[in-house]
Write an enzyme that holds these catalytic residues in place. Sequence first.
Site, short mmCIF file in Angstrom:
data_model
loop_
_atom_site.label_atom_id
_atom_site.label_comp_id
_atom_site.label_asym_id
_atom_site.label_seq_id
_atom_site.Cartn_x
_atom_site.Cartn_y
_atom_site.Cartn_z
CB SER A 572 20.58 32.42 7.98
OG SER A 572 21.37 31.90 9.01
CG ASP A 653 20.81 38.02 13.56
OD1 ASP A 653 21.16 37.09 14.32
OD2 ASP A 653 20.87 37.93 12.32
CG HIS A 685 19.05 34.69 12.37
ND1 HIS A 685 20.12 35.38 11.82
CD2 HIS A 685 19.06 33.48 11.77
CE1 HIS A 685 20.72 34.62 10.93
NE2 HIS A 685 20.10 33.47 10.88
#
Length: 713
Positions: A572, A653, A685
């Site tokens: 991320s 995601d 994600h």
Amino acid sequence: MAADRFSLALVFLSLGAAVTSGATASPAGTAAAAADHSQPFSVQDLVRLERISEIAVSPDGKRVAYTLRTTDMEANGGRTGVWLADTGKRPAAARRLTDLAANSNSAEWSADGRFIYFLSNRSGSTQVWRVAPGGTGRHADAPGTDAPGADALQITDLPLDVGSFRVSPKGDRILVSIEVYVDCADLACTRQRLDAAAKSKARGVLYSQLFVRHWDTWSDGRRSQLYAIPLGDVARGAPVNLTGGIGDVPSKPFGGREDYAWSPDGAQVAFSVRAAAGEAWSTNFDIYEVAAVGGTARNLTADNPAWDGQPAFSPDGTRLAYVAMDRPGFEADRFHLVLLDLRTGAKRPLTQNWDRSIAGFAWTRDGKSLFATADHLGQRPLWAIDAATGRASAITGVGEVEGFGVGPRKVFYAFSNLGNPADLYAVGFAGGAPARLTHLNQAALAQRKFGEYEQFSFSGWNDENVFGYVVKPPDFKRDQKYPVAFLVHGGPQGSFANSWNWRWNAQALAGAGYGVVMIDFHGSTGYGQAFTDSISGDWGGKPLEDLKLGLAAALKKYPWLDGDHACALGGSYGGYMINWIAGQWPDRFKCLVSHDGIFDNRTMYYSTEELWFPEWENGGPEYHNAAAYAKHNPVDYVSKWKTPTLVIHGQQDYRVPDSQGLSVFTALQRQGIPSELLYFPTENHWVLKPADSIQWYDTVLAWLHRWTPPPSQ
């Protein structure tokens, strides 16, 4: 800030290099079991461990119901069940209450303690059930055999799945959240539309506003709404929509029962909701109150254009506590507690002067105090907050309180740290020595070796104090050098901290022969709001400086770390930072791992779903402030890349769309830089499925071993 309010900081700092691994005193950083160990902890162990959550305390405080998740490797997923623990025994005598073949969770006690309500899919759809805590559990058709949940009663029988629920304190109504088309007059209408869409050959969907997709799901036009249903032995009567289509209650995709609450007399319901208009770029949640029989909801927090959430009535019904932010559009602003006097309408900020952000809270049953969790210096303890003064005191030690429930005299909580997955503990309201009630994974952990871990601090950006953690390999030898796995956390307003991580597990990496280093760089949570704020508009500045200084400090303090053989890994924002490091610090690491990381801030703005996030971090939309999006943009430094990089991305995601990861891989491949792409078609994600998690670790460790092999390789 008052010194007594932060007395726990002195405890944490005095630990120095030694951080206790449990809620009770124990050797520094050691993991759970003292028995002989045979093999280092690995991902094969990680994915099979049991996970505790959703703690519900009986009215008399003598029993605790909780959700326990176990892994089903054959189904490549997890199964959940509701368990009941007798808190008067050490360890607690626990038994399963719900059906073995179904997924059950979200236990809630009736006010009189006679029943435990829960969600289960045992009927083929997710509905509310109940069971007597002392029930026989016998099969009706096989009187001589015991079976968990066999005597449970189905409470709701609705044409749609129930997402969450709460039972009225009076036991006469039940609240359920259900995803519906808000223009439908009843639940059957939504069911009919869904069935018709499933049969249609045309698959196009027409949208008129954002969100068109959120987290990992495309919108089909439904909204999560709150319904009240009369309740006798079972729920009967027409469900009444209390939220009126204002927005999603609970908030999607991560909201739950904390988003709504009953008044003690069962006459009113409070709920938190973000209005549907402009929701993709708004963090303005408001709290509404509505009669339980239905009617027009009244906005109680219209004066605050920022986030108001987690409404909770005081036990006497005169006050409503909730958490509030002050800055619109900033999802990582500080949550502070507010008390609303429901008789006068007066609002009193309770913890405005306490520089910590509250994650979750609950009232004591006498209404004199509240308990809350909040990050603090790399830990997440449980805090007691005086309802009159707002004074906060930590009642648990180092580690992370993952969730809790309040009894008449004790708080029951799930506690973990870097060396132990969560177990159930209990502690008195004033703190003191906690009692451990479960040893969920004792047999599995006793057969594995774990690495010791320590917290350290150093002078980071602007000579400000910054914290980090280091984890040793389990077969540590003082005269041995170990390659470094340098983990960069996401958020970016987050922290790896002293907690058990199911996705980025430091022990699984240490068990493969690596010294693990983690830095809570500027922007991390738990060090004051100014520290958290400092990353906004400076993603590639202060945090990178902290990472450089933190790695240097760790190498100096721990000479067994082999700084010449280090790989950096992140997901991320951490993946963004890996992509940024590739162009800004290209000669430092032997290899990189970029998981779901941002490659181009500009295209990211136009493809992500929650627009408030990039708009706050970059001072507005990209088309109004393009220079901010270009300030620290990895795509502009691709020509400087040279480090071998493993790229990982999930197709589902929608927070950081997969085009970002594919772009990273393209940039690497086109320049002839050694690189691989691990792509998960059914992950979002996060990597959640057990088989995918194993593949993730196997691939990551193979990459690390290729470029920085540990001593045994």
